[in-house]
Motif scaffolding. Structure first.
Motif, mmCIF file in Angstrom:
data_model
loop_
_atom_site.group_PDB
_atom_site.id
_atom_site.type_symbol
_atom_site.label_atom_id
_atom_site.label_comp_id
_atom_site.label_asym_id
_atom_site.label_seq_id
_atom_site.Cartn_x
_atom_site.Cartn_y
_atom_site.Cartn_z
ATOM 1 N N VAL A 223 -151.703 -76.441 -134.331
ATOM 2 C CA VAL A 223 -151.973 -77.570 -133.432
ATOM 3 C C VAL A 223 -150.749 -78.477 -133.330
ATOM 4 N N TYR A 224 -150.099 -78.719 -134.478
ATOM 5 C CA TYR A 224 -148.881 -79.533 -134.461
ATOM 6 C C TYR A 224 -147.838 -78.916 -133.533
ATOM 7 N N GLY A 225 -147.645 -77.605 -133.636
ATOM 8 C CA GLY A 225 -146.666 -76.925 -132.792
ATOM 9 C C GLY A 225 -147.029 -77.016 -131.323
ATOM 10 N N TYR A 226 -148.303 -76.811 -131.026
ATOM 11 C CA TYR A 226 -148.775 -76.909 -129.643
ATOM 12 C C TYR A 226 -148.480 -78.282 -129.054
ATOM 13 N N LYS A 227 -148.774 -79.320 -129.831
ATOM 14 C CA LYS A 227 -148.563 -80.684 -129.342
ATOM 15 C C LYS A 227 -147.078 -80.992 -129.145
ATOM 16 N N LEU A 228 -146.228 -80.408 -129.987
ATOM 17 C CA LEU A 228 -144.791 -80.632 -129.846
ATOM 18 C C LEU A 228 -144.232 -79.975 -128.583
ATOM 19 N N ILE A 229 -144.807 -78.823 -128.206
ATOM 20 C CA ILE A 229 -144.245 -78.031 -127.113
ATOM 21 C C ILE A 229 -144.863 -78.324 -125.760
ATOM 22 N N LYS A 230 -146.148 -78.666 -125.730
ATOM 23 C CA LYS A 230 -146.903 -78.659 -124.471
ATOM 24 C C LYS A 230 -146.383 -79.613 -123.403
ATOM 25 N N ASP A 231 -145.788 -80.725 -123.798
ATOM 26 C CA ASP A 231 -145.339 -81.701 -122.810
ATOM 27 C C ASP A 231 -143.838 -81.638 -122.530
ATOM 28 N N LEU A 232 -143.176 -80.603 -123.068
ATOM 29 C CA LEU A 232 -141.747 -80.475 -122.816
ATOM 30 C C LEU A 232 -141.505 -80.149 -121.344
ATOM 31 N N PRO A 233 -140.619 -80.890 -120.696
ATOM 32 C CA PRO A 233 -140.337 -80.589 -119.282
ATOM 33 C C PRO A 233 -139.692 -79.211 -119.130
ATOM 34 N N ASN A 234 -140.080 -78.532 -118.083
ATOM 35 C CA ASN A 234 -139.522 -77.214 -117.749
ATOM 36 C C ASN A 234 -139.859 -76.139 -118.776
ATOM 37 N N VAL A 235 -140.876 -76.381 -119.608
ATOM 38 C CA VAL A 235 -141.355 -75.374 -120.559
ATOM 39 C C VAL A 235 -142.798 -75.041 -120.214
ATOM 40 N N SER A 236 -143.083 -73.760 -120.016
ATOM 41 C CA SER A 236 -144.426 -73.341 -119.636
ATOM 42 C C SER A 236 -145.441 -73.676 -120.729
ATOM 43 N N LEU A 237 -146.636 -74.058 -120.288
ATOM 44 C CA LEU A 237 -147.708 -74.323 -121.245
ATOM 45 C C LEU A 237 -148.048 -73.060 -122.034
ATOM 46 N N LEU A 238 -147.757 -71.886 -121.463
ATOM 47 C CA LEU A 238 -148.023 -70.636 -122.170
ATOM 48 C C LEU A 238 -147.163 -70.506 -123.428
ATOM 49 N N SER A 239 -145.960 -71.066 -123.413
ATOM 50 C CA SER A 239 -145.125 -71.059 -124.620
ATOM 51 C C SER A 239 -145.787 -71.874 -125.716
ATOM 52 N N ALA A 240 -146.403 -72.993 -125.326
ATOM 53 C CA ALA A 240 -147.114 -73.821 -126.294
ATOM 54 C C ALA A 240 -148.329 -73.084 -126.859
ATOM 55 N N HIS A 241 -148.975 -72.281 -126.014
ATOM 56 C CA HIS A 241 -150.144 -71.531 -126.487
ATOM 57 C C HIS A 241 -149.757 -70.433 -127.475
ATOM 58 N N CYS A 242 -148.497 -70.015 -127.462
ATOM 59 C CA CYS A 242 -148.036 -69.065 -128.490
ATOM 60 C C CYS A 242 -148.152 -69.708 -129.869
ATOM 61 N N ALA A 243 -147.789 -70.984 -129.949
ATOM 62 C CA ALA A 243 -147.911 -71.714 -131.208
ATOM 63 C C ALA A 243 -149.370 -71.941 -131.568
ATOM 64 N N LEU A 244 -150.184 -72.251 -130.570
ATOM 65 C CA LEU A 244 -151.585 -72.578 -130.826
ATOM 66 C C LEU A 244 -152.415 -71.362 -131.213
ATOM 67 N N GLN A 245 -152.120 -70.199 -130.628
ATOM 68 C CA GLN A 245 -153.040 -69.072 -130.745
ATOM 69 C C GLN A 245 -152.561 -67.922 -131.643
ATOM 70 N N HIS A 246 -151.396 -68.026 -132.270
ATOM 71 C CA HIS A 246 -150.898 -66.833 -132.970
ATOM 72 C C HIS A 246 -151.684 -66.478 -134.224
ATOM 73 N N HIS A 247 -152.586 -67.353 -134.663
ATOM 74 C CA HIS A 247 -153.456 -67.015 -135.798
ATOM 75 C C HIS A 247 -154.905 -66.780 -135.371
ATOM 76 N N GLU A 248 -155.161 -66.725 -134.072
ATOM 77 C CA GLU A 248 -156.501 -66.382 -133.605
ATOM 78 C C GLU A 248 -156.705 -64.877 -133.730
#
Length: 374
Positions: free
Chosen positions: A201-226
């Motif tokens: 979750v920490y990683g997702y929150k750090l990445i999700k609002d980065l300009p010019n970075v896809s939200l899918l990159s943030a979901h890599c951090a959020l979902q890699h242990h699902e």
């Protein structure tokens, strides 16, 4: 050269490849006879396998899929930015990632370029390098594995770039976890593990609002242990709700974790790590992704000793493109006895030959060589 586990090394053996660190410093040089003290040092450094010089397999060459330069550039980029986040006090952590996004993208593009230009299957056993922190090398390895899977799945260029950036940053949330927990050598307590799981979750929150970075990159951090059956974290979602990139990262992350040496357990060989993934196929991991991964990596690395069902044994000397589990073997022994005239067997053509055992111990033929030279 022969792949030998450090716990089976014997004085007098010589390293085929030097052991270095990520600062380009040579810790143990190639060609120098090992002493008990050197062997102990290798084990203390956490190295599970090394390549040992061997006259009967001296012509074997291992090739890097990704160049040393790109590898070191990637890990240094990860290290410098992750450490800045870890050491930051009362600052906007996301701003650090925002400033470094261009550097991460450049590294991902370099890796993609080299993967596409190489005819070699992916193997990370070819280099023996000690890193300052496991997370940095792990992030790089997971990026390599994820991109290899993505290429095998025929993802488009833009998708690969998004996947690669997400893979490189998938563990950035661990920089928000206490060092005492992050670096603990033994098993975590229930409370510590609960805190560790928050890194997604920490990683997702750090990445999700980065300009010019896809939200899918943030979901890599959020979902890699699902996991497909809902047994993962942080949201315990099931297969249909897990994005393809999350499923790819799950396979890449686990494989690198089990094939890397850790303080609490030794590394597995690639075929053992793959078997572990297959044991969770359909339950924890997507079967098609495991299949794609299997096609892109070296299962039996050069220098590995193997035994066949008929008692013959030898060493993997090269790979067969398109046949990742059917390499070329140099037969050296029959029923544990060295043979006088070694010969090669191409498993892609000898389909009736089955590998029944892999070994990183000191073979009988190597022991006789050592006794002869001492």
């Amino acid at each position: 050269m022969r792949l030998v586990a450090t716990k089976y090394l014997q004085p007098g053996m010589t390293l085929h490849k030097a052991v270095t660190n990520d600062k380009d410093q040579v810790l143990l040089n190639e060609g120098v006879p090992l002493t008990n003290r050197m062997i102990l040092r290798l084990q203390e450094l956490g190295i599970t396998f090394v390549y040992i010089a061997d006259s009967r397999t001296s012509d074997i060459k291992s090739k890097n899929t990704v160049s040393d330069q790109t590898q070191k550039q990637a890990i240094r980029t990860i290290e410098s930015n992750f450490k800045e986040i870890k050491d930051g006090k009362n600052i906007n952590y996301a701003s650090i990632l925002q400033q470094s996004t261009k550097g991460f993208r450049s590294v991902v593009q370099s890796i993609l370029s080299e993967l596409k230009g190489s005819k070699e299957l992916l193997s990370l056993l070819s280099e023996v390098m000690i890193y300052d922190h496991y997370i940095f090398s792990h992030s790089f390895n997971v990026t390599l594995y994820s991109l290899s899977i993505g290429m095998e799945l025929k993802l488009k260029e833009k998708q690969l770039e998004v996947l690669g950036l997400g893979a490189m940053l998938h563990d950035v949330g661990k920089m928000m976890i206490s060092t005492d927990i992050l670096m603990k050598p033994g098993r975590l307590t229930e409370e510590e593990f609960t805190e560790m799981k928050k890194h997604t979750v920490y990683g997702y929150k750090l990445i999700k609002d980065l300009p010019n970075v896809s939200l899918l990159s943030a979901h890599c951090a959020l979902q890699h242990h699902e996991r497909l059956d809902g047994s993962g974290y942080p949201r315990a979602i099931k297969g249909p709700d897990i994005h393809l990139f999350g499923k790819i990262l799950a396979v890449a992350d686990v494989f690198d974790a089990v094939t890397s040496n850790r303080s609490y357990r030794p590394a597995m060989l690639p075929h053992e790590g793959l078997e572990m993934l297959y044991s969770g196929s359909g339950k924890h991991f997507d079967a098609d992704i495991i299949k794609a991964f299997r096609k892109s990596i070296v299962i039996y690395p050069e220098g590995l000793s193997v035994t066949f069902h008929d008692g013959r044994s030898g060493v993997v000397i090269r790979q067969n493109p398109g046949f990742c589990d059917r390499p070329v073997i140099r037969i050296l022994e029959k029923n544990d006895q060295p043979i006088e005239n070694p010969y090669e067997v191409d498993l892609s053509k000898e389909l009736d030959m089955m590998i029944v055992k892999c070994s990183t111990t000191v073979g009988e033929d190597m022991q006789k060589q050592k006794e002869t030279t001492v």
